[in-house]
Motif scaffolding. Structure first.
Motif, mmCIF file in Angstrom:
data_model
loop_
_atom_site.group_PDB
_atom_site.id
_atom_site.type_symbol
_atom_site.label_atom_id
_atom_site.label_comp_id
_atom_site.label_asym_id
_atom_site.label_seq_id
_atom_site.Cartn_x
_atom_site.Cartn_y
_atom_site.Cartn_z
ATOM 1 N N VAL A 1 5.274 6.955 4.568
ATOM 2 C CA VAL A 1 5.466 7.511 3.221
ATOM 3 C C VAL A 1 4.687 8.812 3.059
ATOM 4 C CG1 VAL A 1 5.129 7.068 0.761
ATOM 5 C CG2 VAL A 1 5.928 5.234 2.260
ATOM 6 N N SER A 2 3.473 8.861 3.609
ATOM 7 C CA SER A 2 2.679 10.090 3.518
ATOM 8 C C SER A 2 3.345 11.243 4.255
ATOM 9 C CB SER A 2 1.283 9.836 4.092
ATOM 10 O OG SER A 2 0.512 11.012 4.092
ATOM 11 N N ARG A 3 3.975 10.941 5.365
ATOM 12 C CA ARG A 3 4.677 11.984 6.123
ATOM 13 C C ARG A 3 5.854 12.548 5.327
ATOM 14 N NH1 ARG A 3 7.942 10.530 11.679
ATOM 15 N NH2 ARG A 3 9.243 12.406 11.782
ATOM 16 N N VAL A 4 6.605 11.670 4.670
ATOM 17 C CA VAL A 4 7.739 12.137 3.868
ATOM 18 C C VAL A 4 7.260 12.907 2.645
ATOM 19 C CG1 VAL A 4 9.737 11.389 2.523
ATOM 20 C CG2 VAL A 4 9.204 10.268 4.687
ATOM 21 N N ILE A 5 6.188 12.441 1.998
ATOM 22 C CA ILE A 5 5.667 13.136 0.814
ATOM 23 C C ILE A 5 5.182 14.536 1.186
ATOM 24 C CG2 ILE A 5 3.764 13.124 -0.847
ATOM 25 C CD1 ILE A 5 4.089 10.153 -1.107
ATOM 26 N N SER A 6 4.565 14.674 2.343
ATOM 27 C CA SER A 6 4.114 16.003 2.762
ATOM 28 C C SER A 6 5.287 16.940 2.995
ATOM 29 C CB SER A 6 3.277 15.888 4.034
ATOM 30 O OG SER A 6 4.061 15.378 5.103
ATOM 31 N N GLU A 7 6.445 16.390 3.414
ATOM 32 C CA GLU A 7 7.616 17.236 3.579
ATOM 33 C C GLU A 7 8.248 17.600 2.252
ATOM 34 O OE1 GLU A 7 10.254 15.107 6.063
ATOM 35 O OE2 GLU A 7 9.011 15.257 7.870
ATOM 36 N N VAL A 8 8.187 16.677 1.273
ATOM 37 C CA VAL A 8 8.820 16.930 -0.021
ATOM 38 C C VAL A 8 7.940 17.795 -0.911
ATOM 39 C CG1 VAL A 8 9.691 15.835 -2.126
ATOM 40 C CG2 VAL A 8 10.140 14.800 0.108
ATOM 41 N N VAL B 1 7.597 -0.418 7.012
ATOM 42 C CA VAL B 1 7.349 0.948 6.556
ATOM 43 C C VAL B 1 5.962 0.985 5.940
ATOM 44 C CG1 VAL B 1 8.168 2.831 5.109
ATOM 45 C CG2 VAL B 1 9.807 1.255 6.128
ATOM 46 N N GLY B 2 5.076 1.729 6.562
ATOM 47 C CA GLY B 2 3.692 1.757 6.124
ATOM 48 C C GLY B 2 3.322 3.011 5.366
ATOM 49 N N ASP C 1 13.885 8.452 -3.629
ATOM 50 C CA ASP C 1 14.284 9.240 -2.466
ATOM 51 C C ASP C 1 13.214 9.210 -1.374
ATOM 52 O OD1 ASP C 1 16.654 9.891 -3.669
ATOM 53 O OD2 ASP C 1 15.948 11.797 -4.486
ATOM 54 N N ILE C 2 11.953 9.271 -1.772
ATOM 55 C CA ILE C 2 10.863 9.256 -0.781
ATOM 56 C C ILE C 2 10.861 7.931 -0.024
ATOM 57 C CG2 ILE C 2 8.349 9.170 -0.564
ATOM 58 C CD1 ILE C 2 8.195 11.279 -2.760
ATOM 59 N N CYS C 3 10.984 6.829 -0.735
ATOM 60 C CA CYS C 3 11.004 5.522 -0.061
ATOM 61 C C CYS C 3 12.233 5.380 0.836
ATOM 62 C CB CYS C 3 10.969 4.401 -1.100
ATOM 63 S SG CYS C 3 9.414 4.297 -2.028
ATOM 64 N N ARG C 4 13.351 5.874 0.377
ATOM 65 C CA ARG C 4 14.561 5.768 1.200
ATOM 66 C C ARG C 4 14.445 6.608 2.472
ATOM 67 N NH1 ARG C 4 17.806 6.682 -2.521
ATOM 68 N NH2 ARG C 4 18.203 8.884 -2.194
ATOM 69 N N ARG C 5 13.874 7.797 2.345
ATOM 70 C CA ARG C 5 13.696 8.651 3.527
ATOM 71 C C ARG C 5 12.659 8.061 4.486
ATOM 72 N NH1 ARG C 5 13.166 14.823 1.582
ATOM 73 N NH2 ARG C 5 12.759 15.033 3.813
ATOM 74 N N ALA C 6 11.636 7.417 3.953
ATOM 75 C CA ALA C 6 10.655 6.755 4.823
ATOM 76 C C ALA C 6 11.294 5.605 5.592
ATOM 77 C CB ALA C 6 9.478 6.247 3.989
ATOM 78 N N ILE C 7 12.199 4.874 4.946
ATOM 79 C CA ILE C 7 12.914 3.796 5.640
ATOM 80 C C ILE C 7 13.810 4.384 6.725
ATOM 81 C CG2 ILE C 7 14.655 1.992 5.330
ATOM 82 C CD1 ILE C 7 13.471 1.462 2.586
ATOM 83 N N GLU C 8 14.432 5.521 6.463
ATOM 84 C CA GLU C 8 15.281 6.159 7.478
ATOM 85 C C GLU C 8 14.465 6.598 8.684
ATOM 86 O OE1 GLU C 8 17.174 9.332 5.456
ATOM 87 O OE2 GLU C 8 18.625 8.048 4.402
ATOM 88 N N VAL C 9 13.232 7.049 8.470
ATOM 89 C CA VAL C 9 12.377 7.453 9.590
ATOM 90 C C VAL C 9 12.072 6.257 10.485
ATOM 91 C CG1 VAL C 9 10.081 8.318 10.184
ATOM 92 C CG2 VAL C 9 11.386 9.436 8.385
ATOM 93 N N VAL C 10 11.687 5.132 9.866
ATOM 94 C CA VAL C 10 11.379 3.935 10.649
ATOM 95 C C VAL C 10 12.635 3.393 11.316
ATOM 96 C CG1 VAL C 10 10.469 1.586 10.501
ATOM 97 C CG2 VAL C 10 9.418 3.404 9.172
ATOM 98 N N GLU C 11 13.740 3.452 10.620
ATOM 99 C CA GLU C 11 14.993 2.946 11.191
ATOM 100 C C GLU C 11 15.417 3.743 12.422
ATOM 101 O OE1 GLU C 11 19.530 1.882 9.674
ATOM 102 O OE2 GLU C 11 18.314 3.374 8.636
ATOM 103 N N ALA D 1 0.830 -1.208 0.000
ATOM 104 C CA ALA D 1 0.000 0.000 0.000
ATOM 105 C C ALA D 1 0.859 1.251 0.000
ATOM 106 C CB ALA D 1 -0.928 -0.013 1.218
ATOM 107 N N ALA D 2 1.975 1.229 0.731
ATOM 108 C CA ALA D 2 2.871 2.383 0.755
ATOM 109 C C ALA D 2 3.535 2.591 -0.599
ATOM 110 C CB ALA D 2 3.921 2.199 1.846
ATOM 111 N N ILE D 3 3.920 1.496 -1.269
ATOM 112 C CA ILE D 3 4.544 1.613 -2.596
ATOM 113 C C ILE D 3 3.553 2.181 -3.604
ATOM 114 C CG2 ILE D 3 5.542 0.276 -4.485
ATOM 115 C CD1 ILE D 3 6.722 -1.606 -2.429
ATOM 116 N N GLN D 4 2.326 1.685 -3.601
ATOM 117 C CA GLN D 4 1.317 2.181 -4.534
ATOM 118 C C GLN D 4 0.991 3.651 -4.275
ATOM 119 O OE1 GLN D 4 0.097 0.633 -7.160
ATOM 120 N NE2 GLN D 4 1.180 -1.299 -6.757
ATOM 121 N N PHE D 5 0.916 4.033 -3.006
ATOM 122 C CA PHE D 5 0.617 5.425 -2.677
ATOM 123 C C PHE D 5 1.734 6.352 -3.148
ATOM 124 C CE2 PHE D 5 0.904 8.992 0.356
ATOM 125 C CZ PHE D 5 -0.339 9.576 0.136
#
Length: 559
Positions: free
Chosen positions: A433-440, A428-429, A387-397, A366-370
């Motif tokens: 991803v939505s949080r990172v997209i809102s920042e980008v 990573v849900g 970059d968005i997926c990588r930053r989302a992984i960094e947040v969870v990490e 669901a996160a990938i599709q979004f």
């Protein structure tokens, strides 16, 4: 003062008889007897009763004589060896190494068979020689680093923006590049190709992959790759090409001489073919477009040995900026456009990268599709999606790292799972991803504030952004000089009856906007000639600035 000492004959000093010191041989015998009575082991070898004068230095005493100075039976090293006896065998064990893998077996160094026997008895051997006599203990695995997070590191390394082995959804464009290089470069036929497309659509990556695939066919070809963003000016492209062609002194020679020498080299008979790749070609914009016209004219010269490939974002660069190329068909380049990625293509790219992670999937479907839907609706930039997926992984990490303590992993106790399979402590849900997209892609015009609806973005910077937006629309150009921007900014401030800053402070405001990622600067020798351009889309700026009444009135009134 009268002398009270006796003037008689001085008396002889009495001698003090100290007890005789026992000889070292007697002391050694006593110690050996006492120890032999305590330990029922191999009896000590009888010492020679023959009296012998021992040397003072313990190093010169050999064998049993070296025990004379030992007050208690301590573990000691073997006796001194000669140089020939002290040579290590090639099969001697090497130094121990640290083992960081819990599945690695600990190996103790084997004893050399040619070792010199120690003069001590069996009960007096060193601890290292007795390590085989102790019962084997269970290996306790202690990891120096945390087990959690290794799956995140592997996923982040796979989401890089480098050129992959296979480019998904770009098979058609890669085939066109292969055919162009085979027809023009391999068969020594001059020509030109212009590649256009939005950022992140795979233009440079496809070209690099095509050059790598045809590396053997291009062995005798001189390949020159230049990024025009790194040039000082548009005319600096000629000395840069001349330097790659081993023409010395091109940076100090006159521009006309450099161009004349280049044309002579590129049209000489028997010379090897030259492939010139100009990335970010739209940066060669100059007065009258003489640089671009000259470069596109080279492949059409008689006996030309040049193949030109230009890359830029503008789709209509050859039609809008270089209209005279239409009148000369030989100078008109072949066009290749890279469309933006669709949501299905972006999702396939992300899933293909993440399939290589061993174990469970780090990102939810669901996160990938979004992420793919959001990026495709805005820009279609594959690098932005990665970059968005990588930053989302960094947040969870970071969340997992802060909540995890250093502990002995359960894998040391139970080896039911294979070592290559990594467990995922937290997936990573969609929310991450939505949080990172809102920042980008969110409102970059407003800073992160904690005051609710209070806007912490300075008003002067907002007015400067409005001035840049209106000036870019008025001049129909993306880049404007700082002098013209300050004039438009001062004019708007006078209309709104507000105080304006001077040109130096305007440059400082532009630097702050550059740090926010809203505008870009191209420095020049003079501050007023510094070029300023927007780095985000105009519609996003208009949507963000129209929220306020003052900024909305500025945009509606215009210059």
């Amino acid at each position: 003062m009268p002398n009270t000492r006796s003037k008689s004959q001085p008396q002889k000093q009495n001698k003090i008889d100290f007890p005789k010191r026992k000889s070292t041989r007697t002391l050694c015998q006593t110690l050996v007897k006492e120890e032999g009575s305590k330990l029922d082991s191999v009896p000590a070898s009888p010492l020679s009763s023959k009296k012998q004068v021992l040397p003072l230095s313990p190093r010169k005493r050999l064998g049993d004589e070296n025990l004379c100075n030992v007050t208690q039976l301590l573990p000691c090293s073997p006796s001194k060896q000669s140089k020939k006896e002290n040579i290590f065998l090639p099969t001697s064990p090497k130094g121990r190494t640290l083992l960081f893998n819990e599945h690695s077996a600990l190996k103790s160094p084997t004893r050399s068979t040619n070792a010199v026997p120690s003069p001590l008895r069996r009960t007096e051997e060193t601890p290292t020689s007795l390590q085989h006599h102790y019962p084997k203990k269970e290996l306790v695995c202690t990891r120096l680093f945390k087990q959690e997070g290794s799956c995140y590191q592997q996923a982040k390394s796979l989401l890089h923006t480098a050129v992959p082995d296979q480019l998904h959804a770009r098979e058609k464009e890669t085939g066109v590049l292969h055919r162009f290089l085979q027809v023009h470069v391999c068969k020594e036929k001059p020509g030109s190709l212009y590649i256009s497309g939005a950022p992140g659509t795979g233009k440079s990556a496809c070209l690099k992959r095509a050059l790598l695939d045809l590396k053997t066919e291009l062995m005798g070809i001189k390949t020159i790759v230049l990024n025009c963003m790194a040039l000082r000016s548009s005319h600096a492209v000629f000395p840069a090409i001349a330097e790659q062609l081993d023409q010395t002194g091109a940076d100090r020679a006159a521009r006309s001489d450099v161009i004349r020498k280049l044309e002579k080299r590129l049209t000489s008979k028997g010379a090897p073919m030259v492939l010139v790749v100009l990335d970010e070609m739209d940066q060669l914009d100059s007065k009258g477009q003489d640089v671009l016209y000259t470069v596109f004219e080279w492949p059409s010269l008689p006996n030309s040995r040049l193949v030109l490939i230009g890359i830029a974002n503008a789709l209509d660069l050859t039609d809008r900026i270089l209209p005279r190329l239409q009148t000369r068909p030989k100078c008109k380049p072949q066009l290749l456009n890279f469309p933006p990625y669709s949501k299905d293509q972006l999702a396939a790219i992300l899933q293909e990268r993440l399939k290589q992670v061993s174990g469970e999937q780090v990102l939810d479907n669901a996160a990938i599709q979004f992420c793919a839907r959001k990026v495709s609706s805005i820009s279609g930039d594959a690098r932005k999606a990665l970059d968005i997926c990588r930053r989302a992984i960094e947040v969870v990490e970071s969340d997992v790292t802060s909540q995890t303590v250093l502990k002995v992993p359960s894998a040391c106790k139970s080896h039911s799972k294979p070592a290559t399979e990594l467990s995922v402590p937290k997936h990573v849900g969609l929310l991450h991803v939505s949080r990172v997209i809102s920042e980008v892609y969110g409102d970059r015009m407003a800073a992160n504030n904690t005051c609710g609806d209070a806007d912490s973005f300075p008003l002067q910077q907002k007015i400067l952004v409005c001035s840049l937006l209106l000036l870019a629309k008025h001049q129909k150009s993306k880049e404007v000089t700082l002098g013209k921007l300050h004039e438009a900014y001062s004019k708007i401030c006078r209309k709104q009856q507000m105080g304006a800053v001077d040109q130096s402070e305007c440059l400082s405001l532009s630097g702050l906007l550059e740090a926010r990622g809203i505008v870009g600067l191209k420095k020049a020798k003079e501050a007023r000639l510094t070029k300023v351009f927007l780095k985000i889309q105009e519609r996003d700026i208009e949507h963000a600035l129209k929220d306020k009444i003052l900024v909305g009135s500025i945009l509606s009134a215009g210059l």
